[in-house]
Write a protein that holds these residues in place. Structure first.
Motif, PDB file in Angstrom:
ATOM      1  N   THR A 189       0.545  -1.138   0.050  1.00 24.72           N
ATOM      2  CA  THR A 189      -0.080   0.013   0.017  1.00 24.72           C
ATOM      3  C   THR A 189       1.000   0.980   0.116  1.00 24.72           C
ATOM      4  N   GLY A 190       2.077   0.984   1.012  1.00 28.02           N
ATOM      5  CA  GLY A 190       2.666   2.801   1.046  1.00 28.02           C
ATOM      6  C   GLY A 190       3.287   2.829  -0.935  1.00 28.02           C
ATOM      7  N   VAL A 191       4.489   1.233  -0.928  1.00 28.90           N
ATOM      8  CA  VAL A 191       4.555   2.112  -2.313  1.00 28.90           C
ATOM      9  C   VAL A 191       3.662   1.965  -3.545  1.00 28.90           C
ATOM     10  N   ALA A 232       0.642   4.307  -3.359  1.00 34.16           N
ATOM     11  CA  ALA A 232       0.276   5.291  -2.641  1.00 34.16           C
ATOM     12  C   ALA A 232       1.435   6.383  -3.310  1.00 34.16           C
ATOM     13  N   LEU A 233       2.896   6.255  -2.818  1.00 39.71           N
ATOM     14  CA  LEU A 233       4.535   6.956  -3.122  1.00 39.71           C
ATOM     15  C   LEU A 233       3.904   6.907  -4.164  1.00 39.71           C
ATOM     16  N   TYR A 234       4.594   6.271  -5.018  1.00 38.38           N
ATOM     17  CA  TYR A 234       4.899   6.734  -6.567  1.00 38.38           C
ATOM     18  C   TYR A 234       3.447   6.522  -7.317  1.00 38.38           C
ATOM     19  N   LEU A 235       1.514   7.162  -6.827  1.00 37.57           N
ATOM     20  CA  LEU A 235       0.721   7.740  -7.542  1.00 37.57           C
ATOM     21  C   LEU A 235       0.899   9.182  -6.826  1.00 37.57           C
ATOM     22  N   LEU A 236       1.394   9.229  -5.877  1.00 42.40           N
ATOM     23  CA  LEU A 236       1.509  10.194  -5.336  1.00 42.40           C
ATOM     24  C   LEU A 236       2.503  11.409  -5.792  1.00 42.40           C
ATOM     25  N   ALA A 237       3.240  11.077  -6.314  1.00 42.86           N
ATOM     26  CA  ALA A 237       4.819  11.408  -7.048  1.00 42.86           C
ATOM     27  C   ALA A 237       4.405  11.841  -8.440  1.00 42.86           C
ATOM     28  N   CYS A 238       3.102  10.107  -9.412  1.00 45.16           N
ATOM     29  CA  CYS A 238       2.326  10.366 -10.490  1.00 45.16           C
ATOM     30  C   CYS A 238       1.824  12.130 -10.741  1.00 45.16           C
ATOM     31  N   ALA A 239       1.509  12.085  -9.463  1.00 40.64           N
ATOM     32  CA  ALA A 239       0.046  13.009  -9.696  1.00 40.64           C
ATOM     33  C   ALA A 239       1.352  14.915  -9.032  1.00 40.64           C
ATOM     34  N   LEU A 240       1.947  14.219  -8.206  1.00 42.57           N
ATOM     35  CA  LEU A 240       3.167  15.971  -8.049  1.00 42.57           C
ATOM     36  C   LEU A 240       3.679  16.398  -9.939  1.00 42.57           C
ATOM     37  N   ARG A 241       4.355  15.107 -10.254  1.00 47.52           N
ATOM     38  CA  ARG A 241       4.683  15.677 -11.942  1.00 47.52           C
ATOM     39  C   ARG A 241       3.916  15.972 -12.541  1.00 47.52           C
ATOM     40  N   SER A 242       2.837  15.215 -13.009  1.00 42.30           N
ATOM     41  CA  SER A 242       1.554  15.718 -13.866  1.00 42.30           C
ATOM     42  C   SER A 242       0.950  16.982 -13.597  1.00 42.30           C
ATOM     43  N   LEU A 243       0.780  17.229 -12.808  1.00 38.72           N
ATOM     44  CA  LEU A 243       0.174  18.253 -11.903  1.00 38.72           C
ATOM     45  C   LEU A 243       0.948  19.333 -11.802  1.00 38.72           C
ATOM     46  N   THR A 244       2.546  19.635 -11.762  1.00 36.11           N
ATOM     47  CA  THR A 244       3.197  21.028 -12.022  1.00 36.11           C
ATOM     48  C   THR A 244       4.283  20.194 -12.999  1.00 36.11           C
ATOM     49  N   HIS A 245       3.823  19.600 -14.129  1.00 32.75           N
ATOM     50  CA  HIS A 245       5.026  20.053 -15.002  1.00 32.75           C
ATOM     51  C   HIS A 245       5.163  20.609 -15.606  1.00 32.75           C
ATOM     52  N   ASP A 246       3.374  21.742 -16.155  1.00 35.50           N
ATOM     53  CA  ASP A 246       3.427  22.623 -17.114  1.00 35.50           C
ATOM     54  C   ASP A 246       3.776  23.882 -16.601  1.00 35.50           C
ATOM     55  N   GLY A 302      -6.219  11.676  -6.731  1.00 36.69           N
ATOM     56  CA  GLY A 302      -7.772  10.625  -5.729  1.00 36.69           C
ATOM     57  C   GLY A 302      -7.316   9.301  -5.766  1.00 36.69           C
ATOM     58  N   THR A 303      -6.659   8.191  -6.720  1.00 38.68           N
ATOM     59  CA  THR A 303      -6.465   7.124  -6.956  1.00 38.68           C
ATOM     60  C   THR A 303      -5.459   6.819  -5.447  1.00 38.68           C
ATOM     61  N   ALA A 304      -4.407   7.406  -4.809  1.00 41.43           N
ATOM     62  CA  ALA A 304      -3.866   7.575  -3.620  1.00 41.43           C
ATOM     63  C   ALA A 304      -4.465   7.871  -2.765  1.00 41.43           C
ATOM     64  N   VAL A 305      -5.509   8.502  -3.054  1.00 43.09           N
ATOM     65  CA  VAL A 305      -6.433   8.949  -1.617  1.00 43.09           C
ATOM     66  C   VAL A 305      -7.325   8.236  -1.092  1.00 43.09           C
ATOM     67  N   MET A 306      -8.064   7.566  -2.365  1.00 43.72           N
ATOM     68  CA  MET A 306      -8.810   6.437  -1.670  1.00 43.72           C
ATOM     69  C   MET A 306      -7.858   5.154  -1.667  1.00 43.72           C
ATOM     70  N   LEU A 307      -6.676   4.921  -1.379  1.00 49.00           N
ATOM     71  CA  LEU A 307      -5.917   4.187  -2.150  1.00 49.00           C
ATOM     72  C   LEU A 307      -5.653   3.893   0.005  1.00 49.00           C
ATOM     73  N   LEU A 308      -4.991   4.893   0.818  1.00 50.98           N
ATOM     74  CA  LEU A 308      -5.046   4.825   1.555  1.00 50.98           C
ATOM     75  C   LEU A 308      -6.348   4.993   2.567  1.00 50.98           C
TER      76      LEU A 308
END
Length: 206
Positions: free
Chosen positions: A147-149, A151-165, A197-203
């Protein structure tokens, strides 16, 4: 309405909007190829299941078929990566890995919902009870690690996508091709929002 209900409504709205986005800009788009359409159909299925998961009706869906379906969907994304003219196959796999992680998280949540079947032990067999307890504790620790792995990966993907542009948004707004220029940030916003949203749902689910 409790705070948990507010979060559940927000997640339901997010995943419902994500399913509409995938349907409109992916499945129904004339420019989409066969692989892109399959990708978006899988995204729609995940988003719709996630939308109902916080509520009672979400638990009425059969868990085992969902686990198998989403586990297969998680394998679909890396296995169908192909080499393009400009990019290598590894680059395509990396590009598709957030989708695979989301499907893996969905499979993991449905697996946890189903839960392993435990046999009733006889009261007189204390050693067997102790062994089962130790095995359950080890499995719980392993489950928290997965679960931790994820969630952390999904959060990293979310941060990268939301701040990419973010650095390019101000410059793109004043150009003639602003609509075309905003397609990238628009898609990154949805990808990042779905990962978050997937990371939040997972946690919340685990």
């Amino acid at each position: 309405m409790s705070a948990a209900d507010v979060v559940h409504w927000m997640l339901t709205a997010l995943f419902t909007a994500g399913a509409v986005h995938a349907l409109r800009d992916g499945v129904l788009a004339r420019s989409s190829g066969w692989r892109s359409r399959v990708d978006h159909v899988l995204d729609i299925a995940m988003a719709l299941v996630m939308a109902v998961m916080p509520w009672t009706s979400g638990h009425m869906l059969p868990e085992l078929p969902q686990t198998v379906f989403f586990a297969a969907a998680a394998l679909w994304f890396p296995l169908t990566a192909f080499r393009r003219a400009q990019d290598s196959r590894l680059v395509d796999i990396a590009r598709r890995s957030p989708h695979a992680a989301g499907m893996a998280a969905m499979a993991w949540m449905t697996y946890l919902t189903a839960g392993p079947s435990h046999e009733t032990l006889a009261e007189g067999i204390s050693s067997a009870h102790h062994t089962a307890h130790v095995g359950h504790s080890t499995a719980a620790e392993g489950g928290e690690l997965v679960t931790g792995v994820l969630a952390l990966y999904l959060l990293a993907c979310a941060l990268r996508s939301l701040t990419h542009d973010m650095p390019t948004l101000r410059g793109a707004s004043g150009t003639v091709n602003a609509t075309t220029s905003m397609c990238g940030p628009y898609n990154h916003f949805w990808h990042g929002s779905m990962s978050l949203g997937t990371a939040v749902m997972l946690l919340m689910h685990c």
